[in-house]
Design an enzyme around this catalytic site. Structure first.
Site, short mmCIF file in Angstrom:
data_model
loop_
_atom_site.label_atom_id
_atom_site.label_comp_id
_atom_site.label_asym_id
_atom_site.label_seq_id
_atom_site.Cartn_x
_atom_site.Cartn_y
_atom_site.Cartn_z
N LYS A 189 0.85 -1.21 0.00
CA LYS A 189 0.00 0.00 0.00
C LYS A 189 0.88 1.24 0.00
O LYS A 189 1.72 1.42 0.87
CB LYS A 189 -0.90 0.04 1.24
CG LYS A 189 -1.91 1.19 1.16
CD LYS A 189 -2.60 1.50 2.47
CE LYS A 189 -1.83 2.43 3.37
NZ LYS A 189 -1.59 3.78 2.80
N GLY A 242 7.37 4.73 8.38
CA GLY A 242 6.52 5.88 8.66
C GLY A 242 6.74 6.37 10.08
O GLY A 242 7.83 6.21 10.64
N SER A 243 5.69 6.92 10.67
CA SER A 243 5.83 7.53 11.99
C SER A 243 5.92 6.47 13.09
O SER A 243 5.40 5.36 12.95
CB SER A 243 4.63 8.44 12.27
OG SER A 243 3.44 7.68 12.26
N THR A 244 6.55 6.85 14.19
CA THR A 244 6.68 5.93 15.33
C THR A 244 5.31 5.60 15.89
O THR A 244 5.04 4.45 16.26
CB THR A 244 7.63 6.55 16.37
OG1 THR A 244 8.93 6.67 15.77
CG2 THR A 244 7.75 5.69 17.61
N VAL A 246 2.40 5.33 14.33
CA VAL A 246 1.74 4.31 13.51
C VAL A 246 2.49 2.97 13.61
O VAL A 246 1.88 1.91 13.62
CB VAL A 246 1.57 4.79 12.05
CG1 VAL A 246 1.09 3.66 11.15
CG2 VAL A 246 0.58 5.95 12.00
N GLY A 247 3.80 3.03 13.74
CA GLY A 247 4.59 1.81 13.95
C GLY A 247 4.08 1.02 15.16
O GLY A 247 3.94 -0.21 15.11
N GLU A 265 10.56 0.72 10.20
CA GLU A 265 11.59 1.75 9.98
C GLU A 265 10.89 3.07 10.28
O GLU A 265 10.03 3.50 9.53
CB GLU A 265 12.09 1.65 8.54
CG GLU A 265 13.48 2.20 8.37
CD GLU A 265 13.45 3.64 7.92
OE1 GLU A 265 13.49 4.51 8.81
OE2 GLU A 265 13.35 3.87 6.72
N CYS A 299 13.79 10.41 7.16
CA CYS A 299 13.81 9.81 8.50
C CYS A 299 15.19 9.97 9.14
O CYS A 299 15.31 10.05 10.34
CB CYS A 299 13.42 8.34 8.43
SG CYS A 299 14.27 7.47 7.13
N GLU A 396 10.70 14.75 16.04
CA GLU A 396 10.99 14.79 14.60
C GLU A 396 10.12 15.87 13.95
O GLU A 396 8.91 15.83 14.04
CB GLU A 396 10.65 13.42 14.00
CG GLU A 396 10.97 13.32 12.54
CD GLU A 396 10.83 11.90 12.02
OE1 GLU A 396 9.74 11.31 12.15
OE2 GLU A 396 11.81 11.38 11.46
P1 NAI Z 1 2.13 7.90 8.84
O1 NAI Z 1 2.98 7.05 9.69
O2 NAI Z 1 0.72 8.18 9.26
O3 NAI Z 1 2.03 7.30 7.35
C1 NAI Z 1 2.92 6.37 6.78
C2 NAI Z 1 2.14 5.23 6.14
O4 NAI Z 1 1.41 4.55 7.15
C3 NAI Z 1 1.11 5.65 5.08
O5 NAI Z 1 1.09 4.69 4.06
C4 NAI Z 1 -0.19 5.59 5.86
O6 NAI Z 1 -1.32 5.37 5.04
C5 NAI Z 1 0.04 4.41 6.76
N1 NAI Z 1 -0.80 4.39 7.98
C6 NAI Z 1 -1.26 5.45 8.68
N2 NAI Z 1 -2.01 5.02 9.72
C7 NAI Z 1 -2.02 3.67 9.67
C8 NAI Z 1 -2.62 2.66 10.47
N3 NAI Z 1 -3.37 2.95 11.54
N4 NAI Z 1 -2.41 1.36 10.14
C9 NAI Z 1 -1.64 1.04 9.09
N5 NAI Z 1 -1.06 1.96 8.28
C10 NAI Z 1 -1.23 3.26 8.58
O7 NAI Z 1 2.89 9.27 8.63
P2 NAI Z 1 2.31 10.70 8.22
O8 NAI Z 1 1.09 11.06 9.01
O9 NAI Z 1 2.18 10.78 6.78
O10 NAI Z 1 3.51 11.63 8.72
C11 NAI Z 1 3.57 11.98 10.10
C12 NAI Z 1 4.98 12.01 10.59
O11 NAI Z 1 5.54 10.71 10.50
C13 NAI Z 1 5.93 12.88 9.80
O12 NAI Z 1 5.85 14.22 10.19
C14 NAI Z 1 7.25 12.25 10.16
O13 NAI Z 1 7.67 12.73 11.40
C15 NAI Z 1 6.92 10.78 10.27
N6 NAI Z 1 7.25 10.04 9.04
C16 NAI Z 1 8.40 9.32 9.00
C17 NAI Z 1 8.78 8.68 7.84
C18 NAI Z 1 10.04 7.90 7.76
O14 NAI Z 1 10.62 7.84 6.69
N7 NAI Z 1 10.46 7.26 8.82
C19 NAI Z 1 7.97 8.78 6.63
C20 NAI Z 1 6.75 9.50 6.78
C21 NAI Z 1 6.43 10.11 7.95
#
Ligand code: NAI
Ligand code: MG
Length: 497
Positions: A189, A242-244, A246-247, A265, A299, A396
């Site tokens: 996804k 993605g974000s910690t 959501v991780g 990650e 990240c 972050e």
């Molecule tokens: P996010 O963690 O919400 O989104 C990343 C992915 O997770 C997207 O594909 C999203 O659809 C999916 N996702 C969101 N909620 C989910 C859930 N409950 N279950 C399963 N999958 C889910 O990140 P967001 O809101 O776009 O960005 C927020 C912050 O996260 C950023 O400001 C940054 O600090 C951090 N981030 C870190 C990244 C990295 O490379 N480590 C990449 C993107 C964001």
């Protein structure tokens, strides 16, 4: 809804953009026929709408991936042939690299030159894992004379992969490369902010020779399709970037469903340390690149800069000048270094941190404002007069915002550098090799750069200590996230119990 739309980029002119879900080597609408809008962060205008996957579509994609896992992909296609399919895929992407780069710039807002760099890294990564496909070997293990023991590294099964928007194609490559090389099947996804480039890439999956169901790519939201993946009872492994926050949610969902394997990650707040004896010109360039590369949406961004007291004033003056020279603007301008942030939400989050930093008493040395009046552009921003407890030093920000602090001794800066819940990356700038090695050894980070920054390679493991994640992507190590080890014990002789 038609499953393609004609779009234009300044680089390629008109092209056909797929908008459906790619499941079982076919383009389909979602079962509920839902769509969502994709926004151009440079203009804030809607580019097009794409199909939205719901739980029902995830079920269909998982069923296709399960069927593919038990079919020819596992039983007749050899590891060598699997490798050939991956390298053919890389060839097709190479032949279309300008289009992929242009779509990445259009949807994400990253400068075209950074997008080109990403796409080349994508191709290299897929080619690299193609080479691994027939080299994942078990061992024979000598234990006694009556039994023959060996291990096999078997694919885990159906893998759910959830990726972010900051490197839409690159995060896809890091995930599918090791998964497919080791014989798994995938339901991936993309992030809801940036679905377009992966859909263009999906056009080449069938032609590369992947059997139906091996690689499925869906667009959709985290709380719907993402949650369906992480809690699915027939997905064997989930990989997430993605974000910690959501991780943690994904790990909980995995634990309370079928205990699928989890690799994460996550975020970072990486220290970038400059000693008195560093080559100061070079250090300033790397510090600049360390934070402002990809608009700070990285990240591993070097968001906490520590400069030793002997060069602090000189460093700050020169760094301020350097940051203001970064060209901010239209991603399709070849001279642009920094484009817009990805979305209104990210823009607001970053501006919120800038306000917070001011309130907490830090000084804005450069920037701190919106750039221009259209698009999600933010000026390259430097904070000084920061303390370690400030939010801008702990959380972050994920934008073009950096905090610079002063340090006295090596001991002090190791303590300051490690004062974080994260542990993704770090860097040390010094001309003394023993300082470089000592400090690198003591920093709690999955990657340490010496006299550089952001120099990633598909062959080098990448991932985090602490709350930056679980497991390593890239390199040989990533293969073992996607295999289960089986120990086989064959009785040759000896007593019967
Ligand atoms: P996010 O963690 O919400 O989104 C990343 C992915 O997770 C997207 O594909 C999203 O659809 C999916 N996702 C969101 N909620 C989910 C859930 N409950 N279950 C399963 N999958 C889910 O990140 P967001 O809101 O776009 O960005 C927020 C912050 O996260 C950023 O400001 C940054 O600090 C951090 N981030 C870190 C990244 C990295 O490379 N480590 C990449 C993107 C964001
Ligand atoms: Mg977008």
């Amino acid at each position: 809804m038609p499953l393609t739309v004609q779009l234009k980029t300044p680089l390629t002119g008109e092209y056909t953009q797929p908008t459906g879900l790619f499941i079982n080597n076919e383009w389909v609408e979602g079962v509920d026929k839902k769509t969502f809008e994709v926004v151009n962060p440079t203009t804030e205008e809607v580019i097009c709408s794409v199909s939205e996957a719901t739980e029902k579509d995830v079920d269909i994609a998982v069923a296709a991936a399960r069927k593919a896992f038990t079919g020819p992909w596992r039983h007749t296609i050899t590891p060598l042939e699997r490798g050939h399919i991956l390298t053919k895929f890389a060839d097709l992407l190479q032949a279309n690299s300008e289009l992929l780069s242009a779509v990445e710039s259009l949807d994400n807002g990253k400068s075209i030159n950074m997008a080109r760099g990403d796409v080349q890294s994508v191709i290299n990564c897929i080619r690299y894992y193609g080479g691994w496909a027939d080299k994942v070997e078990g061992k024979t293990i000598p234990i006694n004379h009556e039994t023959f023991h060996y291990t096999r590294h078997e694919p885990v099964g159906v893998c759910g992969q959830i990726i972010p928007w900051n490197f839409p194609l690159l995060m896809l490559a890091w995930k599918i490369g090791p998964a497919l090389a080791t014989g798994n099947t995938v339901v991936l996804k993309t992030a809801e902010q940036t679905p377009l480039s992966a859909l263009v890439l999906a056009k080449f999956i069938k032609d590369a020779g992947f059997p139906p169901g091996v690689l499925n790519i869906i667009s959709g939201f985290g709380k719907v399709a993402g949650a369906a993946i992480s809690s699915h009872m027939d997905i064997d492994k989930v990989a997430f970037t993605g974000s910690t926050a959501v991780g943690r949610t994904i790990m909980k969902a995995a634990a309370s469903s079928n205990l699928k394997k989890v690799t994460l990650e996550l975020g970072g707040k990486s220290p970038n340390i400059v000693f008195n004896d560093a080559d100061i010109e070079a250090a300033i360039s790397w510090v600049n690149f360390g934070i402002y590369y990809n608009h700070g949406q990285c990240c591993c961004a070097g968001s906490r800069v520590y400069v030793q007291e002997g060069i602090y004033d000189k460093f700050v003056e020169a760094f301020k000048k350097r940051a203001q020279e970064n060209k901010v603007g239209d991603p399709f301008d070849e001279q642009t270094f920094q484009g817009p942030q990805v979305s209104q939400l990210q823009y607001d989050r970053i501006m919120g941190y800038i306000e917070e930093g001011k309130k907490e008493g830090a000084t804005i040395a450069v920037g701190g404002e919106r750039h221009g009046n259209k698009g999600y552009f933010i000026q390259p921003t430097i904070f000084t007069n920061v303390t370690s407890k400030m939010k801008i030093m702990q959380e972050e920000i994920f934008g073009p915002v950096v905090a610079v602090a002063k340090f006295k001794t090596e001991e002090d800066v190791i303590q300051m550098g490690n004062d974080s819940a994260y542990g993704l990356a770090a860097a040390v700038h010094t001309s003394n090799i023993t300082t470089a090695i000592r400090v690198s050894n003591d920093l709690r980070a999955g990657t340490v750069w010496v006299n550089s920054y952001n120099m990633l390679s598909h062959a080098l493991p990448f991932g985090g200590f602490g709350e930056s994640g679980i497991g390593r992507e890239l390199g040989e190590e990533a293969l073992y996230n996607y295999t289960e080890t089986k120990s086989v014990s064959i009785r040759l002789a000896g007593p019967i119990y």
